[in-house]
Scaffold this motif. Structure first.
Motif, mmCIF file in Angstrom:
data_model
loop_
_atom_site.group_PDB
_atom_site.id
_atom_site.type_symbol
_atom_site.label_atom_id
_atom_site.label_comp_id
_atom_site.label_asym_id
_atom_site.label_seq_id
_atom_site.Cartn_x
_atom_site.Cartn_y
_atom_site.Cartn_z
ATOM 1 N N UNK A 333 35.706 32.352 41.671
ATOM 2 C CA UNK A 333 35.886 33.664 41.046
ATOM 3 C C UNK A 333 37.290 33.663 40.452
ATOM 4 N N UNK A 334 37.485 34.260 39.296
ATOM 5 C CA UNK A 334 38.863 34.339 38.808
ATOM 6 C C UNK A 334 39.716 35.132 39.788
ATOM 7 N N UNK A 335 40.969 34.740 39.821
ATOM 8 C CA UNK A 335 41.918 35.375 40.719
ATOM 9 C C UNK A 335 42.010 36.881 40.500
ATOM 10 N N UNK A 336 41.673 37.327 39.298
ATOM 11 C CA UNK A 336 41.777 38.756 38.971
ATOM 12 C C UNK A 336 40.946 39.619 39.901
ATOM 13 N N UNK A 337 39.985 38.996 40.569
ATOM 14 C CA UNK A 337 39.148 39.803 41.450
ATOM 15 C C UNK A 337 39.979 40.474 42.543
#
Ligand SMILES: Nc1ncnc2c1ncn2[C@@H]1O[C@H](COP(=O)(O)OP(=O)(O)OP(=O)(O)O)[C@@H](O)[C@H]1O
Ligand SMILES: Nc1ncnc2c1ncn2[C@@H]1O[C@H](COP(=O)(O)OP(=O)(O)OP(=O)(O)O)[C@@H](O)[C@H]1O
Ligand SMILES: [Mg+2]
Ligand SMILES: [Mg+2]
Lengths: 365, 516, 315, 311
Positions: A333-337
């Motif tokens: 998952x992108x870190x932005x999560x």
């Protein structure tokens, strides 16, 4: 946005029934914190499911990497140090009714000046003294930076939300200029300040990688809490915050107190920058801005400006950001999560507080 | 019951609870056209709560409200307005940053342009019949409190109310204004309106009412219907009310005799004010050449219509407001250059009229509010650290001494009733070391028993040999307490009167701009 | 055995991060080792991730951002796991720290020559979103290339703003201004903002009403091109990583700096259909000159020096 | 230096200034409405991001810029709806929710972008402009100001429309009362919660539109964090403007012009570090505050949730 005085009361309770009540109160508080977090995790879990990630695996990693593994917990505790200082600074400002939203600018300037001074100072004096000097310099610079909003608010009544926001934009740019033009490390092509050697940084605790900045941060926030709740000075600030007209009526020097509030709040933000640099980073790179301030503001509100509660929430924030980073990587998952997760946790906590408050009221009626 | 006199609104067994209090306890009430229905009761008796339900701010927990005989749930202020219920609330309900006209226009359909011309015509018509004038295009913040109250009454009229509710609307008015309001109410009921009138002043109740209901602790404890009302004389009515409210027979309690005190003529003045001047602000005129002396044990009153510089005077003396000239001496030493705290140290005390606005910090516990002006002083703070035991000990003492009714010392002071907050302030200002005390409207908004208690405190203060400056808009109060009365008008003292037999007329003449 | 690469942003940017990750994957595959990718870590503190990767058993940590070159060697010392860092030739430590300083300046020089040859308006622009060393060296070399080709060609240099890596709107706005100042070829460097530059090139006409061309760096944006991509200074980092892995095996890790250059095609100019064959042939000849040392291109890393250089070539 | 600046270039600079100013203008106007009604809307950055993302999605898939603006405004409204629900209806702390929404939308839009566009980086076509006859022929100014997309003229017209609403309509009175003395509005028969909700939703629509403009016209594409603090600038502009829409316009233009100035100086080859130039607009505003920094007249009830009959 009322200032809560609950912690001031209840502290004298010593007898047995009161102790029971306090214990029940703590249990209740814990429930009202953990419950919402669980709810937030479920909501965020739905988003994870939607993007095809197993929420249980994700949270497993968050827990394991942020809290349960020795390495993870060390990282988490290390991350807390600057956040605690920032939270302490915000507690002072918010309790005194001043919306210092310029924490990031003050933080960066503190960080840059600490990074600029420490490597130079260690060459001419013992490391411990150099560290102290750097802390003081960082604090003073941040204090001076807060002078413009402070004076404008104290003597002109200019709203500090505007001025501190502006000063934070300016401070971020200025920090960059300082790094690139004044304090640049001549030894590298990368625009960054000179690096403080690892052995000269704040000592680590025991055999771990936890910085002793954590202790400083804890001391700072607890001191702030005690000063705000137990001393005459803290009471004066709280009066200014809760009812500025009463402060004038009571003969308090509101302008001077205002300036003091800004100085302390900004000074602590500057120290936050310094503790991050002198404890962990060792230098400042151009364009570096971790923007901790923005995430700490809601945390301080949720803690109702109570220092001890703030420690708890800062811990939670650190666990989420350290564990979230790790979990995101492992599950693609992108870190932005992590941002989404933190946001949901904040909103659900705020909602829970409201529901709790409502429930208490209807029970009394 | 005659057909013509059907109830406009009737309450049947209305009960309203708040956390910890039953504000109204199955109250029945009939409101009829052509009647001024006076609601009486101590502070906290539940009068305003009742009004809140009639004006749609709150809903009853039990019981029902009948409008024109139909059970009606008044769900919102808008609904109440539509039913023809217009209310002038106890607390100012005007937007200070808008003009009077804009405030009157508030509430129209949102997409429309405000119908200013229509309003002007309507206002002209109403003001003509009422005999008042309003500055339609002035900002509300620029009006005096009395003018604001007129605007609120006007607003209720503009909306064609069938039922007009006035919650403590006389508290801000001068004696003349009060009489005018009384005449106005009379004219209105003659036109067929119904009026609910709330006051703490029994004389007003007797003078203006047709029917009186008395509330006590949320219950209706008695009613004097019009027939009986007309049959009784003023004194009889008042003593009946007092009996209903306090349960014990007592003649007009406000008519306490002014104790004859002897002020030693040779005593040096404790407070000497010479040529004090203050710059004007948006909401009040400046002060110019204010001079007076107060001797130990003397009670000097300042009479005048609200908004003529009283607050500036008090604040300038206390050191809260910058002066532009003049001198203030306390026991012969000049204090005009000292700060608020230093003046307090010297024994100057100021009891503000704005209890919650600046007198206290509402969210702080009662105990701390006793010491707001002493933060950091021993023995309550040592080396800047709070000594909670000392504070609580002394606070408990003050609570007992001043009979402050509070659930606990930790209760946030805003939760207390107005009278009890006032007691906290009295305790704080009169505590050790006071020499000169300025009281600004000390009984404003207080019910009878609290008013009497506060006045007694003030008399006792003077009797202890302190110099007292008593600022009040209530002429009766000044006449019943003061040795001399000065009249303030438009920022200057227009005359000082010895409180002798003819003082009332002299002061009255000064207040309306004639020579005494 | 596994190696790990850490990048500040997601590896989907057709640029720095993607080239690093793709190269590391390829090198790992060739060497038969496992690869762990930690992307989107931001420019903040990567020590937690470094420690974690080390604890998980990685035998090489590639810290693929100049922002990581302080933390990575520290963690290497702490955990005894070798790291590779960028832009720090002085930081070598045997068995522990290796440096790879990536500079496409030789390629950028060629791009400058290409741009000068192809510019119709005799005016080219350089737009960058920030001024990190690796971009500076390419900006400078590009300008030198332009001037070497033809001193008459005007070079315009514009920085979008500090920390403007994600300011796509700024990228578009500044690029449009530069085009309006006469440029018909834009040499653009920026992460997210480079897409804004591309957009500007695609939607703005040059002074003569013709197409404006874009020269990209590091990655290959051909898959998303709409016919405006003139070329790109493409970096191939795989040989660097392969050499590192080899050195690790041979116990010589940390004894040398790695770099990329025209010589082994680890820096090369992208050939697109927009470049006529004859010009491409000339460029290839120039490439030989650079490789042979006949033409010398010195990297300029310092932002102030680059700006000074730009001021001198602007006229 | 004059020789360097061709007419085309100057006009491009001015055009750029306007393009950069429009999102700030819309955000500022939106924030102003919330603040007037007593809601401190710190979540505006999140609303802009939602508008930018959905606006781009709408425009990209439909091929119509107008539809993009519509979906963008819708995105802003959706976020505003959450804010209105939490902060206006049930009265949660506006700063906590505002910041939480901003963080959440930063993450969410970046996440969506990652799964949707991070391989293809789609970009929109060139924007169609509406040419105003005659005026557009004025040298320099004409092409910059009068060859803009229709939405730009609408945004500027909005400034005056807002001014009209605030000063000349019942709605304007309602908004001001909701911010200065909500209880008075309530007893005048107007629902405070509804009034504030309308204000917050309008803020969302304007901020979303601003975000959509930023993505669709300003950049022509969407990337994570594309707003770069524009929402916070909007807050500053709204507070500086003291309730006057025209001042938001001036402020937004000041920022836009300063940005273009940065480019102009660089193109002119003036060797000043960009970081220093970048500080210009902020410095200008700070100097203005220091010089003319009289009490900013913020609404009395700003930030305080309204509850009927509370005491
Ligand atoms: N918000 C509240 N929550 C809980 N209790 C309250 C609240 N407000 C008031 N009370 C309680 O109700 C009582 C009466 O309050 P109120 O302010 O109406 O008093 P009051 O009748 O004006 O008093 P006084 O006669 O002394 O002037 C107080 O004793 C107070 O403790
Ligand atoms: N919103 C509220 N929340 C909690 N308690 C309330 C509220 N409003 C009124 N009360 C309580 O209800 C009781 C009745 O108050 P109310 O204001 O009706 O008294 P009142 O008769 O109008 O007094 P006063 O003469 O001081 O105006 C008081 O105890 C008061 O504290
Ligand atoms: Mg009361
Ligand atoms: Mg009342």
């Amino acid at each position: 946005m009322s200032i809560d005085t609950a912690p001031a009361a209840g502290a004298t309770a010593l007898d047995a029934t009161a102790a029971v009540a306090t214990r029940r109160d703590i249990q209740h508080r814990l429930l009202m914190t953990l419950g919402p977090i669980l709810a937030a995790l479920i909501i965020a879990g739905c988003i994870l499911l939607a993007v095809g990630v197993d929420p249980l695996a994700y949270y497993g990693f968050v827990l394991k990497r942020g809290l349960l593994s020795p390495l993870g917990i060390q990282q988490t505790l290390t991350r807390m140090a600057p956040l605690l200082f920032l939270a302490a600074g915000l507690i002072v400002a918010f309790r005194a009714g001043m919306w210092n939203l310029g924490g990031d600018g003050q933080f960066l300037l503190g960080a840059v000046t600490a990074a600029a001074s420490a490597p130079v100072l260690v060459e001419v004096m013992p490391a411990w003294l150099a560290l102290i000097c750097s802390f003081v310099i960082a604090m003073l610079v941040a204090m001076i930076w807060s002078l413009v909003p402070a004076l404008l608010r104290a003597y002109q009544g200019v709203n500090e939300i505007i001025t501190t926001l502006m000063m934070t934009f300016l401070g971020t740019s200025l920090a960059n200029v300082l790094v690139k033009l004044m304090f640049r490390d001549p030894g590298t092509t990368v625009p960054q300040t000179r690096t403080l050697p690892v052995e000269d940084r704040l000592p680590r605790l025991f055999d771990t990688t936890i910085t002793s900045g954590l202790l400083l941060g804890l001391v700072a926030i607890i001191t702030v809490h005690l000063v705000m709740t137990r001393t005459a000075f803290g009471l004066k600030l709280r009066i200014v915050g809760a009812n500025p007209r009463a402060a004038i009526h009571a003969g308090l020097g509101v302008p001077k107190l205002t300036i003091a509030v800004f100085a302390i709040s900004a000074g602590l933000a500057g120290l936050a920058g310094a503790v991050d640099i002198l404890g962990v980073q060792g230098n400042v790179r151009a364009d570096w801005n971790p923007a901790y301030g923005l995430a700490v503001i809601p945390v301080v509100f949720l803690a109702r400006m109570n220092g001890f509660a703030a420690i708890g929430f800062v811990f939670l924030l650190s666990v989420l950001s350290i564990g979230g980073e790790s979990a995101a990587r492992r599950l693609g998952v992108p870190n932005h999560f992590t941002l989404v997760l933190v946001s949901i946790v904040l909103i659900v906590l705020a909602l829970a507080e409201y529901i709790d408050h409502r429930y208490n009221q209807s029970r009394k009626a | 019951m005659s057909v013509a006199k059907r109830d406009i609104v009737a309450l049947e067994g209305v009960t309203k609870r708040f956390p910890g209090v039953v504000a109204n306890d199955s109250v029945d009430l009939e409101i009829r056209p052509g009647e001024v229905h006076v609601l009486l009761g101590e502070n906290g008796a539940g009068k305003s709560t009742l009004i809140g339900m009639l004006s749609g701010l709150q809903q009853p927990d039990e019981g029902r409200i009948l409008v024109d005989g139909e059970p009606t749930a008044i769900t919102s202020p808008r609904h109440a307005l539509a039913l023809g219920i217009g209310t002038v609330f106890q607390h100012m309900m005007l937007v200070p940053t808008l003009t009077v006209a804009e405030n009157l226009l508030l509430g129209g359909p949102w997409w429309q342009r405000p119908k200013t011309e229509e309003l002007e015509a309507r206002v002209a018509e109403i003001t003509r019949t009422l005999g008042i004038t309003v500055k339609l295009h002035a900002k509300v913040s620029e009006l005096s409190l009395g003018e604001q109250q007129q605007v609120e009454i006007l607003r209720a009229m503009v909306r064609n109310s069938r039922l007009l509710i006035l919650d403590e609307s006389t508290s801000m008015l001068t004696p003349k204004g009060i009489d005018e309001l009384g005449a106005l109410m009379r004219r209105l009921v003659e036109q067929g309106l119904a009026i609910v009138f709330i006051t703490h002043k029994l004389k007003e109740a007797a003078a203006f009412g047709d029917r009186i209901s008395v509330l006590k602790l949320g219950r209706k404890v008695g009613e004097i219907p019009p027939e009986r009302f007309r049959a009784l004389g003023e004194q009889a009515i008042i003593s009946e009310i007092v009996e209903l409210m306090f349960g014990k027979q007592k003649d007009d309690p406000e008519a306490a005799e002014r104790p004859v005190r002897t002020i030693r003529a040779e005593a040096a003045p404790l407070l000497e004010v010479r040529d004090l001047a203050v710059a004007p602000t948006d909401d009040a005129p400046g002060l110019s050449s204010i001079s007076f002396d107060i001797c130990p044990g003397e009670l000097l009153g300042i009479a005048g219509i609200d908004g003529n510089g009283q607050k500036h005077l008090a604040e300038a003396l206390a050191g809260q407001r910058a002066t532009v000239g003049g001198s203030v001496r306390l026991q012969g030493t000049p204090i005009e250059a000292l700060s608020v705290g230093e003046r307090r140290q010297k024994g100057l005390r100021y009891l503000t009229d704005d209890r919650l606005g600046e007198g206290t910090v509402g969210t702080f516990p009662v105990s701390i509010n006793f010491f707001l002006k002493q933060v950091g002083a021993a023995p309550f703070w040592r080396k800047g650290v709070e000594q909670r035991a000392e504070i609580d000990k002394r606070a408990a003492q003050l609570v007992r001494e001043y009979d402050v009714r509070t659930p606990s010392l930790k209760t946030p002071v805003a939760r207390l009733s107005g009278g009890n907050i006032q007691k906290v302030l009295l305790a704080r200002e009169l505590a050790e070391g006071a020499k000169v005390v300025i009281f600004n409207k000390p009984t404003y908004g207080l019910d009878l028993s609290n008013t009497l208690a506060s006045r007694q405190r003030i008399r006792d203060t003077a009797a202890r040999g302190l110099a007292v400056l008593l600022i009040s808009t209530d002429l009766e109060e000044l006449l019943s307490m003061c040795d001399r009365i000065a009249v303030i008008s438009n920022g200057s003292l227009v005359g000082t009167v010895e409180n002798a037999d003819d003082a009332r007329t002299k002061v009255g003449r000064l207040m309306i701009g004639l020579a005494a | 055995k596994s190696i790990a690469i850490l990048t500040p942003e997601e590896g989907t940017d057709y640029g720095w991060n993607q080239q690093g990750i793709d190269a590391a994957k390829a090198a790992a595959k060739a060497a038969g080792v496992e690869i762990v990718v930690a992307q989107g870590l931001g420019y903040g503190d990567v020590r937690p991730t470094l420690r974690e990767l080390a604890a998980d058993g990685a035998s090489l940590l590639i810290a693929h951002a100049s922002g990581y070159n302080t933390s990575a060697p520290e963690i290497a010392k702490e955990t005894k796991v070798p790291v590779a860092i960028v832009d720090t030739p002085t930081g070598l430590e045997k068995g522990l720290v290796a440096d790879y300083t990536l500079s496409g300046h030789e390629g950028a020089y060629l791009a400058g020559r290409l741009a000068a040859k192809m510019s119709r308006s005799k005016s080219v622009g350089i737009v960058v979103s920030g001024e990190p060393p690796s971009w500076n060296s390419q900006s400078a070399a590009f300008a030198q290339g332009v001037k070497a080709e033809s001193p008459d060609v005007k070079v315009t240099y514009a920085v979008i703003g500090p920390a403007a890596y994600s300011d796509a709107a700024g990228g578009k706005r500044v690029t449009e201004s530069v085009i309006a100042s006469g440029a018909d070829i834009i040499f653009g460097q920026g992460n997210g903002s480079s897409f804004g530059m591309l957009q500007a090139v695609e939607t703005t006409k040059a002074g003569d009403g013709g197409k404006v061309y874009f020269i990209d760096v590091i990655g290959d944006k051909t898959p998303i091109d709409k016919g405006f991509l003139l070329s790109s200074v493409v970096w191939n980092i795989e040989p660097v990583y392969a050499a590192m892995i080899a050195d690790l095996k041979a116990d010589t890790f940390g004894t040398k700096s790695y770099s990329i250059g025209l010589k082994d095609d680890s820096v090369k100019l992208l050939k697109t259909a927009a470049i006529p064959d004859n010009i491409w042939a000339e460029i290839q000849a120039l490439r030989e000159d650079v490789i042979s040392g006949k033409t010398k291109v010195d990297p300029v890393y310092d932002a102030a020096a680059v700006r000074a250089l730009m001021t001198s070539v602007a006229q | 230096m004059t020789g360097l600046f061709s007419e085309v270039f100057l006009s491009a600079l001015l055009f750029g200034a306007v393009t950069a100013a429009i999102p700030l203008l819309l955000a500022g106007l939106g924030e102003q409405m919330s603040e007037k009604a007593g809601v401190l809307n710190i979540g505006i950055e999140g609303m802009m991001l939602a508008g930018a993302y959905l606006g781009f999605v709408g425009a990209f898939y439909s091929g119509s810029l107008w539809l993009g603006f519509l979906t963008g405004a819708g995105g802003g409204v959706a976020v505003a709806l959450v804010m209105a629900l939490l902060c206006v209806r049930i009265g949660l702390n506006q700063i906590v929710i505002g910041i939480a929404l901003t963080l959440g939308l930063e993450g969410l839009t970046a996440l969506l972008h990652h799964f949707q566009f991070s391989r293809s980086y789609p970009r929109l076509r060139a924007v169609d402009v509406t040419v105003i006859p005659l005026l557009s022929d004025i040298p320099v100014i004409g092409p910059a100001l009068f060859r803009q997309h229709l939405i730009v003229y609408l945004a500027v017209a909005l400034v005056f429309a807002m001014g009209y609403i605030y000063r000349r309509t019942q709605l304007g009175l309602n908004l001001q009362a909701a911010g200065d003395k909500p209880a008075a509005l309530d007893v005048a028969g107007i629902d405070v919660v509804r009034t504030r909700t309308v204000a917050v939703l309008t803020t969302g629509a304007l901020a979303g539109l601003g975000g959509a403009y930023l993505a669709n016209v300003g950049a022509g594409l969407f990337i994570p964090f594309i707003t770069n603090g524009a929402g916070f600038l909007g807050i500053v502009l709204a507070m500086l403007a003291r309730g006057r829409p025209v001042w938001v316009l001036f402020g937004a233009l000041l920022f836009g012009v300063c940005l273009s100035l940065t480019t102009a100086m660089q193109v002119a080859g003036i060797n000043i570090p960009t970081d220093v130039i970048q500080m210009l607009p902020f410095l200008a505003v700070m100097v203005m505050l220091v010089l003319f920094g009289r009490r900013a007249s913020l609404p009395a009830a700003l930030g305080i949730p309204y509850e009927r009959g509370a005491r």
